[in-house]
Design a protein around this motif. Structure first.
Motif, PDB file in Angstrom:
ATOM      1  N   UNK A 118       7.416  95.026 -78.365  1.00  0.00           N
ATOM      2  CA  UNK A 118       7.083  94.108 -79.481  1.00  0.00           C
ATOM      3  C   UNK A 118       6.918  92.727 -79.003  1.00  0.00           C
ATOM      4  N   UNK A 119       7.888  92.282 -78.101  1.00  0.00           N
ATOM      5  CA  UNK A 119       8.022  90.858 -77.690  1.00  0.00           C
ATOM      6  C   UNK A 119       6.524  90.324 -77.362  1.00  0.00           C
ATOM      7  N   UNK A 120       5.764  90.998 -76.490  1.00  0.00           N
ATOM      8  CA  UNK A 120       4.418  90.316 -76.227  1.00  0.00           C
ATOM      9  C   UNK A 120       3.621  90.134 -77.490  1.00  0.00           C
ATOM     10  N   UNK A 121       3.709  91.075 -78.265  1.00  0.00           N
ATOM     11  CA  UNK A 121       2.946  90.957 -79.548  1.00  0.00           C
ATOM     12  C   UNK A 121       3.145  89.666 -80.482  1.00  0.00           C
ATOM     13  N   UNK A 122       4.595  89.546 -80.249  1.00  0.00           N
ATOM     14  CA  UNK A 122       5.281  88.302 -81.222  1.00  0.00           C
ATOM     15  C   UNK A 122       4.785  86.890 -80.329  1.00  0.00           C
ATOM     16  N   UNK A 143      17.339  86.846 -79.745  1.00  0.00           N
ATOM     17  CA  UNK A 143      15.917  87.268 -79.088  1.00  0.00           C
ATOM     18  C   UNK A 143      16.179  86.872 -77.325  1.00  0.00           C
ATOM     19  N   UNK A 144      17.026  85.895 -77.168  1.00  0.00           N
ATOM     20  CA  UNK A 144      17.477  85.713 -75.887  1.00  0.00           C
ATOM     21  C   UNK A 144      18.150  86.772 -75.253  1.00  0.00           C
ATOM     22  N   UNK A 145      19.262  87.259 -76.066  1.00  0.00           N
ATOM     23  CA  UNK A 145      19.846  88.465 -75.341  1.00  0.00           C
ATOM     24  C   UNK A 145      19.152  89.685 -75.278  1.00  0.00           C
ATOM     25  N   UNK A 146      18.240  90.035 -76.055  1.00  0.00           N
ATOM     26  CA  UNK A 146      17.197  91.067 -76.023  1.00  0.00           C
ATOM     27  C   UNK A 146      16.282  90.829 -74.644  1.00  0.00           C
ATOM     28  N   UNK A 147      15.831  89.666 -74.423  1.00  0.00           N
ATOM     29  CA  UNK A 147      15.259  89.266 -73.405  1.00  0.00           C
ATOM     30  C   UNK A 147      15.910  89.620 -72.206  1.00  0.00           C
ATOM     31  N   UNK A 148      17.086  89.214 -72.015  1.00  0.00           N
ATOM     32  CA  UNK A 148      17.733  89.294 -70.817  1.00  0.00           C
ATOM     33  C   UNK A 148      18.204  90.941 -70.616  1.00  0.00           C
ATOM     34  N   UNK A 150      16.312  93.358 -71.666  1.00  0.00           N
ATOM     35  CA  UNK A 150      15.121  94.233 -71.170  1.00  0.00           C
ATOM     36  C   UNK A 150      14.588  93.752 -69.944  1.00  0.00           C
ATOM     37  N   UNK A 151      15.071  92.573 -69.212  1.00  0.00           N
ATOM     38  CA  UNK A 151      14.590  91.914 -67.916  1.00  0.00           C
ATOM     39  C   UNK A 151      13.328  91.466 -68.244  1.00  0.00           C
ATOM     40  N   UNK A 152      12.915  90.741 -69.388  1.00  0.00           N
ATOM     41  CA  UNK A 152      11.738  90.330 -69.629  1.00  0.00           C
ATOM     42  C   UNK A 152      11.628  88.652 -69.261  1.00  0.00           C
ATOM     43  N   UNK A 153      10.406  88.335 -68.814  1.00  0.00           N
ATOM     44  CA  UNK A 153      10.175  86.944 -68.750  1.00  0.00           C
ATOM     45  C   UNK A 153       9.590  86.206 -70.011  1.00  0.00           C
ATOM     46  N   UNK A 154       9.640  85.061 -70.198  1.00  0.00           N
ATOM     47  CA  UNK A 154       9.118  84.606 -71.409  1.00  0.00           C
ATOM     48  C   UNK A 154       9.079  83.009 -71.170  1.00  0.00           C
ATOM     49  N   UNK A 230      16.008  76.951 -78.025  1.00  0.00           N
ATOM     50  CA  UNK A 230      15.041  77.234 -77.021  1.00  0.00           C
ATOM     51  C   UNK A 230      15.025  78.696 -77.082  1.00  0.00           C
ATOM     52  N   UNK A 231      14.032  79.444 -77.215  1.00  0.00           N
ATOM     53  CA  UNK A 231      14.066  80.785 -76.661  1.00  0.00           C
ATOM     54  C   UNK A 231      13.725  80.916 -75.295  1.00  0.00           C
ATOM     55  N   UNK A 232      14.507  81.540 -74.607  1.00  0.00           N
ATOM     56  CA  UNK A 232      14.379  81.427 -73.055  1.00  0.00           C
ATOM     57  C   UNK A 232      15.408  82.414 -72.675  1.00  0.00           C
ATOM     58  N   UNK A 233      14.827  83.367 -71.707  1.00  0.00           N
ATOM     59  CA  UNK A 233      15.843  84.378 -71.021  1.00  0.00           C
ATOM     60  C   UNK A 233      16.914  83.829 -69.939  1.00  0.00           C
ATOM     61  N   UNK A 234      16.614  82.728 -69.579  1.00  0.00           N
ATOM     62  CA  UNK A 234      17.485  81.875 -68.570  1.00  0.00           C
ATOM     63  C   UNK A 234      18.822  81.707 -69.238  1.00  0.00           C
TER      64      UNK A 234
END
Length: 234
Positions: A118-122, A143-148, A150-154, A230-234
């Motif tokens: 879903x995140x790429x669509x968002x 969202x940041x926790x989900x990104x981490x 899932x191992x996604x970059x953003x 900030x939305x950021x997976x870092x």
């Protein structure tokens, strides 16, 4: 008296970014690496496009709970409103007490895509817009926790908290929760605590005040307490 704890590199960089945006950085200070804010502080608010978003979850701990819905509403002050939402399979049981809050059941999300789908669509929906969320720390942390997870970059996306903004704009309201504000402002409404609906209410409340009231992004940042998340997976 204890000295204040030093800021971490990331927090310090983001405070520097905001100070630079607001024009309060003294010449000669070396800038650390920081996410680039997408607009100058002098940008006219009526020329911006915003995306209000909201999440519904399986609980209140971003490290142990999961997102089950994201709602997003793209709008400008004088243009059309475009809304969308995504149900998300959290890959875990939704507690009964939360089903009574947002109404999302295990059956509703059983065949839904997972967050990573879903995140790429968002991201695509929000592209080129400034993000808004009510009590944004909650949504951003999930969202940041989900990104981490899932191992996604953003890309790093700045988010302004409308809870802070609406407290500034509507000081006479007895409460600044979305249901209370919607009712106090006598806006038409349906169900609360569904992500798409709540994002839509944020957009309505924001447009009601800001049209003709705000000049520049600097004014909006001031009303937000000069705080950017900030939305950021870092």
């Amino acid at each position: 008296m204890h000295s204040p704890a030093p800021l971490g590199l990331e927090a310090g960089a983001r405070m520097f970014a905001l100070a630079l945006l607001l024009g309060s950085v003294r010449p000669g200070i070396a800038a650390p690496a920081f996410p680039e804010f997408p607009y100058p502080a002098t940008e006219k608010v009526n020329r911006l496009t915003f995306t209000a978003f909201d999440t519904e979850t399986t609980g209140f701990d971003p490290h142990g709970d999961r997102i089950v819905e994201i709602g997003a509403v793209r709008f400008s002050l004088g243009g059309e409103i475009v809304a969308t939402n995504w149900l998300i399979n959290p890959c875990r049981h939704i507690p009964r007490y939360l089903k009574s809050v947002h109404g999302i059941t295990d059956e509703m999300v059983r065949n839904a895509p997972v967050f990573g789908e879903v995140y790429p669509c968002f991201l695509q929906f929000c592209k080129g817009t400034l993000l808004l969320a009510h009590n944004a720390g909650f949504d951003v942390s999930f969202i940041n926790a989900e990104l981490q997870r899932a191992g996604l970059t953003s890309p790093s996306l700045p988010v302004l908290d409308t809870l802070r903004i609406f407290r500034t704009w509507y000081p006479a309201s007895p409460s600044h929760s979305l249901p209370s504000l919607v009712k106090w402002l006598r806006l038409p409404h349906g169900r609360f605590h569904r992500a798409g609906n709540d994002a839509y209410y944020v957009a309505l409340i924001f447009r009601r005040y800001s049209a003709g009231q705000l000049e520049s992004l600097r004014d909006l940042l001031s009303d937000a307490g000069e705080r950017v998340l900030w939305i950021s997976p870092q």
